[in-house]
Design a protein around this motif. Structure first.
Motif, PDB file in Angstrom:
ATOM      1  N   THR A 704      35.844  42.167  35.878  1.00  0.00           N
ATOM      2  CA  THR A 704      35.673  40.822  36.442  1.00  0.00           C
ATOM      3  C   THR A 704      34.222  40.398  36.270  1.00  0.00           C
ATOM      4  OG1 THR A 704      35.317  41.878  38.563  1.00  0.00           O
ATOM      5  CG2 THR A 704      37.519  41.008  38.140  1.00  0.00           C
ATOM      6  N   ASN A 708      36.084  33.646  34.532  1.00  0.00           N
ATOM      7  CA  ASN A 708      37.404  33.704  33.923  1.00  0.00           C
ATOM      8  C   ASN A 708      38.279  34.727  34.634  1.00  0.00           C
ATOM      9  OD1 ASN A 708      38.335  32.042  31.966  1.00  0.00           O
ATOM     10  ND2 ASN A 708      38.119  33.528  30.296  1.00  0.00           N
ATOM     11  N   ASP A 709      37.655  35.755  35.189  1.00  0.00           N
ATOM     12  CA  ASP A 709      38.411  36.841  35.811  1.00  0.00           C
ATOM     13  C   ASP A 709      38.065  37.074  37.271  1.00  0.00           C
ATOM     14  OD1 ASP A 709      40.107  37.792  33.669  1.00  0.00           O
ATOM     15  OD2 ASP A 709      38.258  38.343  32.651  1.00  0.00           O
ATOM     16  N   TYR A 710      36.918  36.575  37.725  1.00  0.00           N
ATOM     17  CA  TYR A 710      36.549  36.731  39.135  1.00  0.00           C
ATOM     18  C   TYR A 710      36.873  35.414  39.824  1.00  0.00           C
ATOM     19  CZ  TYR A 710      33.994  38.192  43.281  1.00  0.00           C
ATOM     20  OH  TYR A 710      33.663  38.550  44.571  1.00  0.00           O
TER      21      TYR A 710
END
Lengths: 790, 272
Positions: A704, A708-710
């Motif tokens: 993360t 985009n991912d967190y």
């Protein structure tokens, strides 16, 4: 009350520059001849550093120097320290591994810096950093704190066998075990507090300048406590002597704790400024912030709570493993011990508590204080346990809490803290009423008709702010005192400058602190300036964290105002030929009570500076200072109610209603306080349902590592909050205030998870409660029910 | 970002020429995928050719049973177009559900189609609405256009100049957003066309990118309602899995979003 004094909803004075883009942050600073730094960082979670070949980088356009960890160590730059000594229960000191600002031999987390490139532009520095050739020898890594304890796994530091930093305890284990064995009911849970990335809006930055003629350093840095930074940089890191180092923390765009600590980058920049004779600036990007800002939380806990037949808690036993990451950051040791275990009594009268904490190294970024710092972890354990116990005992959750509330003050808990004041019934009643808790059943039925699962959850939190009485924290291992300083400078024309050791990085001090002065000295807040964040301007201070700026920082200002007021009254009495005790200061005037004899405030101030007619023995001028050491922590507390609807098809949770009823003691600016609560709740909701920092367990890569991912909370994810306050005046400081900056982040997560687990009728749910986790918990619950039926 | 040369084209022909003259060029439209990738130094191009000022790639027109939208039209322009709203309201709603306001005012239809991000919204509409992708040299049926993750039938320097969508009898879109990126983790566009055929296209979920869910199309051809989808599911082995959602969860979302799309004909529903 003065019009813009205590209790007034005054618009923030600092917002004009912030919302018009005129704030001055470290990256806005320019000095003549300034060059730019890029760091060469480890792509591995654990590796030996072989040779570093910088020849190609040195020949790149614009490159002025490439400096490495071995040069830094050879120049005698000290390792980064942890400033709070915690001893294991066997009496041994904590096992601290060495942390050089640039790693010369071994890297222990992805993103750790091994070298720095200095170039004419930022882009040139980065281009060159890309081609610095480091011979890496990758080593096995470990990221899971529970698995990292022991010998058969990758070992991080020779100083810490089995990766154990300390094995610490508080309370009476034998008594807790006995009570558990004799209990009418025991609630037992395994609880994980998820790891978080702080995500201040402004990434960290440093600009270091060295003046060879004066042998003097200046460091502009994104710090919550520039004075402590100067002390630590001088006393421990040997980068500059304290009297030759000026540290400036200008406008700082949020900290949430992550900017308390001294980081490798500012140490390296100061060192490089002298070594090269160049002014050098580093501004981190968001990727560097994800990788290298100190993360928060990351606990794995087993908790057991014993109840008697009357549903009264007889004992509470907690065993926690706390992930420290790869190195011990500045205050890391205190967070899962003295800032965590000391709050495990919650709002409840618990005769026996025992808590064991093992601190552990892993190949992850260092972990330290993050908004709440230990208290969110404690509150999550206590309030998940209380809600779960209520369900197991078949008692309404508010009733189980009422049965166990502390109702007399002061109250000594078994875990150090002495609660000075509070009224937990008042905040609980206010929250239940504002949330129409009693009417929940109807709303649940209505939601069911729409195919939604509605749940309600409660959290009654307590926390400790106003850190802290210096002698007390000193006896617990703190390396510093935790008082605060203030200087109140009244100018000859009657305007006022307040120099505070606190530091504002979003809290609104320039307004709130001015309101206190306005209230006390009868001047409009526009005539008051708050000065902070520059060690050349302001006397030594301790900075802002732990919701301490009100209770400690403003108390220091209040004490200094006492002295100003006394001197002004003495002077006015002399000028007006009246008794000192008859003088009152209000509305810009200094009056003799009950008469029409008066002077303008500005006339008294001018008289202090002309010194033509002073009382016998009085020195000219009107400027006073104070160092205020608090008598106790303060104990904000409150009750939060969260109501959610879960979509059973997708597991998506919508927060329908969020009620917060807080007791912060006396409130200076209700609007700013509400803003703090709103932000805290948003972060709490973030932790509960969205944010989870994930490392790959094999490679130690941060998965993360971007937005985009967190998953950060957004306005879209939040309802309009219903916030209110109840008030018990804090008896431990002159203003009666407690602190409000972290409460939302502390009280919210258990309320949210208690609500979701209520909605889905399955208590087995961890944070962040992502849609898939909720969907799986729903299906698992349904399976369990089906199996039970069969 | 590495250093590069930025060039702005005034015509499609000029754009193609600038592209071909460079050694490793990229076309720049909204830049939402390209620029972050370049900023993180994961991509390096010596030349960026900006397409956003090319007049011939603008405009929206309804011609017979099709809506033609210029490749340079932003999501906000499509969402706000009264022609699109009248002809294919679910397409306007889909455009209005992409990203946030800033994204919608920079991102373009052509950029989204050409990039073929497996989690982009537009490819689902293109497949379900039997679109024709128009380029500067040819026309390509949507069914032949999206070939793999981030891969299309486009030649290296070919430019998407517009997309022509069939106006359906009715259509609907529903998606479940990734809580972090807010791209769809599963988006399903359902359309019943005037010839009675049904198309169901799924984005965000498939491990080979956007795809048509043929079993659902067959079922809905007989009974265009959520009832027809009862018991129907996609194979989790064909779904993507990541930290936000496993393949099994995404398979569930596809089925749920298909039902929601049918419940939202004429509009678009976004969860999260």
């Amino acid at each position: 009350m003065a019009q813009d004094g205590i209790g007034a909803r005054v618009a923030r004075k600092e917002d004009k520059r912030f919302i018009t883009g005129k704030g001055r942050y470290v990256d806005d600073m320019r000095v003549a001849g300034m060059k730019h730094v890029a760091f060469v960082r480890s792509p591995y979670a654990h590796a030996k550093v072989g040779g570093i070949n910088s020849e190609q980088a040195r020949n790149m356009p614009g490159v002025l120097a490439v400096l490495t960890g071995s040069e830094l160590v050879a120049d005698g730059i000290g390792n980064l320290i942890c400033g709070w000594m915690v001893h294991s229960k066997d009496g041994t000191p904590m096992n601290m591994g060495a942390w050089p600002a640039l790693a010369p031999e071994v890297v222990r987390f992805v993103g750790q810096a091994v070298a720095m490139v200095i170039a004419e532009t930022r882009a040139e520095a980065r281009d060159a950093a890309d081609v610095v050739a480091v011979e890496w020898e990758e080593l096995p890594a470990i990221t899971d704190p529970a698995k990292a304890l022991g010998e058969g796994v990758p070992q991080l530091h020779p100083e810490a066998k089995g990766n154990l930093i300390y094995d610490w305890e508080i309370g009476d284990k034998a008594a807790a075990d006995k009570a558990l064995s004799e209990a009418a009911h025991v609630t037992r849970m395994e609880i994980v507090n998820n790891r978080l990335v702080p995500n201040a809006m402004e990434p960290r930055a440093a600009l270091a300048q060295y003046d060879a003629a004066e042998d003097h350093f200046t460091l502009w840095t994104t710090s919550q406590n520039p004075h402590v930074a100067r002390l630590v940089l001088s006393a421990f890191y040997n980068v500059a002597p304290e009297h030759k180092l000026r540290v400036i923390a200008p406008d700082v765009g949020g900290g949430f704790g992550s900017k308390i600590f001294i980081y490798p980058e500012e140490v390296a920049c100061l060192w490089a400024a002298r070594k090269t004779g160049l002014a050098v600036k580093w501004t981190g990007d968001r990727s560097e912030a994800f990788l290298t800002d100190a993360h928060g939380r990351d606990h794995v806990t087993v908790a057991e709570m014993a109840f008697d037949a009357n549903n009264r808690i007889t004992a509470f036993k907690i065993d926690t493993i706390a992930n420290f990451g790869a190195y011990m950051s500045l205050f890391s040791s205190s967070v899962p011990t003295y800032l965590y275990a000391t709050l495990l009594s919650g709002q409840y009268d618990i005769p026996t508590i025992h808590c064991n904490v093992r601190g552990v190294y892993t190949n992850t970024a260092p972990v330290d204080a993050y908004r709440g710092a230990g208290r969110p972890e404690a509150t999550y354990v206590v309030e998940r346990m209380m809600e779960t116990a209520a369900r197991e005992l078949g008692v309404a959750p508010p009733e189980l809490r009422r049965t166990n509330f502390i109702r007399e003050f002061p109250h000594q808990t078994p875990v150090i803290m002495n609660y000075d004041a509070g009224d937990y019934e008042a905040s609980l009643s206010a929250a239940l009423s504002a949330s129409d808790y009693a009417g929940f059943g109807e709303r649940k039925a209505e939601a069911a008709r729409r195919g939604k699962l509605r749940g309600i959850g409660l959290s009654c939190y307590i926390e400790a702010c106003g850190i802290a009485p210096s002698q007390a924290v000193g006896s617990l291992g703190a390396g510093v005192g935790l008082w605060e300083s203030a200087e109140v400078r009244v100018n000859p024309v009657g305007t006022i400058e307040v120099l505070t050791g606190s530091h504002s990085h979003g809290q609104g001090h320039e307004t709130t602190f001015a309101q206190l002065v306005a209230e006390r000295l009868g001047v409009p807040i526009d005539n008051v300036s708050i000065v902070h964040g520059d060690t050349d301007k302001v006397q030594f201070g301790m900075g802002t964290y732990g919701s301490r700026s009100g209770a400690v920082g403003m108390s220091a200002i209040s004490k200094a105002i006492d002295k100003v007021e006394a001197k002004a009254k003495k002077l006015a009495a002399h000028l007006l030929e009246a008794a000192e005790g008859d003088i009152e200061i209000a509305d810009g005037e200094v009056r003799v009570a009950g008469t029409d004899k008066k002077l303008g405030w500005h006339e008294v101030c001018l008289a202090a500076y002309t010194a033509h007619n002073l009382p016998e023995g009085m020195e000219p001028g009107l400027k006073e200072g104070s160092f205020y050491d608090p008598a106790n922590f303060t104990f904000p507390a409150g009750a939060y109610v969260c109501e959610v609807e879960v979509d059973p098809d997708t597991g998506h949770t919508e927060i329908i209603q969020f009620v917060a009823a807080d007791d912060f003691g006396r409130i200076i600016n209700p609007m700013i306080v509400e803003g703090q609560v709103h932000g805290g709740i948003a972060q709490g909701v973030g932790q509960a349902i969205l944010e989870g920092c994930i490392y790959d367990p094999e490679s130690g890569q941060l998965i993360t590592a971007s937005y985009n991912d967190y998953a950060m909370p957004r306005a879209h994810d939040l309802p309009s909050f219903k916030v209110s306050t109840t008030e018990t005046i804090c008896p431990s400081n002159p203003i009666g205030m407690k602190g409000c900056g972290e409460a939302g982040a502390i009280g919210t997560p258990p309320a949210v998870i208690n609500a979701i687990t209520d909605a889905i009728d399955n208590n087995d749910l961890s944070m962040p409660a992502t849609p898939e986790k909720v969907w799986r918990a729903l299906r698992a619950g349904a399976t369990a029910m089906r199996q039970a039926a069969e | 970002m590495y250093s590069l040369t930025y060039k702005r084209a005034d015509s499609v022909e000029e754009a193609r020429r600038l592209f071909q003259e460079a050694s490793d060029a990229a076309y720049l439209a909204g830049g939402h995928t390209l620029l972050p990738t370049m900023k993180q130094r994961l991509a390096a191009h010596d030349v960026l050719v900006d397409l956003t000022r090319i007049g011939s790639m603008k405009g929206i027109s309804v011609e017979g049973d099709r809506v033609r939208i210029g490749g340079g039209m932003t999501h906000a322009e499509v969402a706000g177009s009264s022609e699109v709203q009248r002809a294919i309201p679910s397409l306007a709603a889909l455009a209005g559900s992409i990203g946030d306001a800033q994204v919608r005012h920079r991102g373009t239809l052509g950029g989204s189609i050409a990039n073929d991000d497996p989690a982009a919204d537009y490819p689902a509409a293109a497949l379900a609405l039997a679109a024709t992708i128009m380029t500067d040299s040819r026309e390509i049926a949507a069914d032949d256009f999206f070939t793999a993750l981030y891969e299309t039938a486009l030649e290296e320097s070919e430019i998407v100049t517009g997309v022509s969508f069939a106006i359906p009898e009715t259509a609907g879109y529903a998606k479940f957003r990734n809580p972090a990126s807010r791209y769809p983790m599963a988006g399903v566009f359902v359309a019943r066309h005037r010839d009675g055929s049904v198309r169901v296209a799924v984005t965000g979920a498939g491990n080979e990118g956007v795809f048509r869910w043929q079993a659902a199309e067959s079922a809905l051809a007989g009974d265009f309602s959520a009832n027809a989808l009862e018991g129907l599911s996609v194979d989790p082995d064909l779904m993507m899995g990541d930290i936000h959602g496993s393949a099994e969860y995404r398979a569930n979302l596809v089925a749920v979003m298909a039902r929601r799309a049918l419940a939202n004909l004429g509009s678009a529903e976004a969860i999260i």
